[in-house]
Design an enzyme around this catalytic site. Sequence first.
Site, PDB file in Angstrom:
ATOM      1  N   TYR A 134       0.842  -1.209   0.000  1.00  0.00           N
ATOM      2  CA  TYR A 134       0.000   0.000   0.000  1.00  0.00           C
ATOM      3  C   TYR A 134       0.878   1.260   0.000  1.00  0.00           C
ATOM      4  CZ  TYR A 134      -2.720   3.838   1.993  1.00  0.00           C
ATOM      5  OH  TYR A 134      -3.270   5.074   2.235  1.00  0.00           O
TER       6      TYR A 134
HETATM    7  P1  NAD Z   1     -11.941   5.555   2.473  1.00  0.00           P
HETATM    8  O1  NAD Z   1     -11.665   4.099   2.309  1.00  0.00           O
HETATM    9  O2  NAD Z   1     -12.909   5.994   3.530  1.00  0.00           O
HETATM   10  O3  NAD Z   1     -12.416   6.177   1.087  1.00  0.00           O
HETATM   11  C1  NAD Z   1     -11.814   5.806  -0.130  1.00  0.00           C
HETATM   12  C2  NAD Z   1     -12.874   5.839  -1.210  1.00  0.00           C
HETATM   13  O4  NAD Z   1     -12.248   5.438  -2.430  1.00  0.00           O
HETATM   14  C3  NAD Z   1     -14.037   4.886  -0.953  1.00  0.00           C
HETATM   15  O5  NAD Z   1     -15.272   5.575  -0.973  1.00  0.00           O
HETATM   16  C4  NAD Z   1     -13.929   3.860  -2.079  1.00  0.00           C
HETATM   17  O6  NAD Z   1     -15.185   3.400  -2.559  1.00  0.00           O
HETATM   18  C5  NAD Z   1     -13.179   4.618  -3.143  1.00  0.00           C
HETATM   19  N1  NAD Z   1     -12.440   3.719  -4.028  1.00  0.00           N
HETATM   20  C6  NAD Z   1     -11.589   2.720  -3.670  1.00  0.00           C
HETATM   21  N2  NAD Z   1     -11.113   2.121  -4.759  1.00  0.00           N
HETATM   22  C7  NAD Z   1     -11.665   2.750  -5.825  1.00  0.00           C
HETATM   23  C8  NAD Z   1     -11.550   2.594  -7.224  1.00  0.00           C
HETATM   24  N3  NAD Z   1     -10.776   1.647  -7.765  1.00  0.00           N
HETATM   25  N4  NAD Z   1     -12.258   3.408  -8.026  1.00  0.00           N
HETATM   26  C9  NAD Z   1     -13.064   4.359  -7.499  1.00  0.00           C
HETATM   27  N5  NAD Z   1     -13.225   4.561  -6.167  1.00  0.00           N
HETATM   28  C10 NAD Z   1     -12.526   3.760  -5.358  1.00  0.00           C
HETATM   29  O7  NAD Z   1     -10.535   6.253   2.676  1.00  0.00           O
HETATM   30  P2  NAD Z   1     -10.168   7.553   3.518  1.00  0.00           P
HETATM   31  O8  NAD Z   1      -9.870   7.156   4.899  1.00  0.00           O
HETATM   32  O9  NAD Z   1     -11.181   8.606   3.237  1.00  0.00           O
HETATM   33  O10 NAD Z   1      -8.785   7.928   2.814  1.00  0.00           O
HETATM   34  C11 NAD Z   1      -8.703   8.963   1.853  1.00  0.00           C
HETATM   35  C12 NAD Z   1      -7.331   8.962   1.236  1.00  0.00           C
HETATM   36  O11 NAD Z   1      -6.359   9.122   2.254  1.00  0.00           O
HETATM   37  C13 NAD Z   1      -6.920   7.679   0.507  1.00  0.00           C
HETATM   38  O12 NAD Z   1      -6.192   8.028  -0.625  1.00  0.00           O
HETATM   39  C14 NAD Z   1      -6.027   6.960   1.483  1.00  0.00           C
HETATM   40  O13 NAD Z   1      -5.102   6.138   0.830  1.00  0.00           O
HETATM   41  C15 NAD Z   1      -5.366   8.133   2.166  1.00  0.00           C
HETATM   42  N6  NAD Z   1      -4.937   7.852   3.540  1.00  0.00           N
HETATM   43  C16 NAD Z   1      -5.835   7.427   4.465  1.00  0.00           C
HETATM   44  C17 NAD Z   1      -5.423   7.177   5.761  1.00  0.00           C
HETATM   45  C18 NAD Z   1      -6.378   6.691   6.826  1.00  0.00           C
HETATM   46  O14 NAD Z   1      -5.900   6.285   7.893  1.00  0.00           O
HETATM   47  N7  NAD Z   1      -7.685   6.735   6.635  1.00  0.00           N
HETATM   48  C19 NAD Z   1      -4.077   7.375   6.102  1.00  0.00           C
HETATM   49  C20 NAD Z   1      -3.189   7.838   5.138  1.00  0.00           C
HETATM   50  C21 NAD Z   1      -3.642   8.083   3.860  1.00  0.00           C
END
Ligand code: NAD
Length: 320
Positions: A134
């Site tokens: 990831y």
């Molecule tokens: P989340 O999982 O709540 O939301 C991600 C969204 O992306 C979901 O609604 C999902 O349906 C959509 N998605 C996934 N794969 C997809 C695809 N192939 N096509 C279209 N849509 C797709 O995530 P979050 O917690 O809101 O995270 C937001 C961003 O922050 C992400 O890029 C994640 O990698 C990054 N991030 C999150 C965290 C955390 O702890 N939550 C930490 C560091 C970075």
Amino acid sequence: MKVLVTGGAGRVGSRVIATLIARGDQVVSLDLRENAQAGVSNVLGAFDDATAVERAMEGVDAVLHLGALMSWVAADTPKMFAANVTGTHLLLLAAKAKGVRKFVFASSGEVYPETRPAYMPLDESHPTKPTSPYGLTKLLGEDMVQFFARAYGMATVILRFSHTQDATELLDPNSFFSGPRFFLGPRIRQQEAFGNRAVVEALKPYDDGSEKHLISKGQDGALFRMPITDTRDIAAGVVAALDSERAIGQVMNLGTEEAIRIDEAVAILQRHTKLPAVEVTLPIPAVNYQTSRARAIEILGIRPQWTFERMVADAIAQRK
Ligand code: NAD
């Protein structure tokens, strides 16, 4: 302004969209799931589907690329690369073709070797050496974003998000992150799914089937300690990065300034849950890190507002 928010149905995306709609921006969400908020135009599709990406990019001024697949299950790696690497590339290509003015990318603290940092607090100069597939997809995403800035003059911002939660998830044993972090049964099931047999074997003797909190220690006896950021603070940082001229070309860690130790976090949760806790030494290095937010605070001019204790208090209030 017309803004494309990818992952618009997710934790961060839906919060950001609420802010943008409230201030009068036009918003398109590109996600596999719908964002049902009034005023949002939904394109339902995958990031690695060029047709969906092109449709979503129509007439857009700025892109907030907040969507991703987050998984630590080995079998998910190919589809994670499709979503996070191919998907990010297609979004950048479409943004360039349509002359989008700004592209903000949600990266992650997992681009660092968070479980074995060379120094702390981890700042943006720390070597990026991800230790999970990831984290690697996020670093590849950053490289592509930097390439589009360098080669085509795209105005880009890279935000390395902290570990991020909705406050209500902290009390929920079934939630994706907090369940396994704070509760024994969910951690055992998570580690079984990851195939970490040694960790499962260390945890199982403590499991009598009743709900319990888990206080994790690493093999050197160190307690787990990490930043846990409220989604609202991340969303505020994303909107500030969208608006800020100074943010262009920057890479910034975004999240809480507090790294909370697992025993302190569990003690705060226990005031509400009244559950017992078990302390377990795991046969792995402790997750034990602190991250610097100085650059984002200076450039964006905003400070995170939510400590772990405030998040739990808010989650309890929301339940009532
Ligand atoms: P989340 O999982 O709540 O939301 C991600 C969204 O992306 C979901 O609604 C999902 O349906 C959509 N998605 C996934 N794969 C997809 C695809 N192939 N096509 C279209 N849509 C797709 O995530 P979050 O917690 O809101 O995270 C937001 C961003 O922050 C992400 O890029 C994640 O990698 C990054 N991030 C999150 C965290 C955390 O702890 N939550 C930490 C560091 C970075």
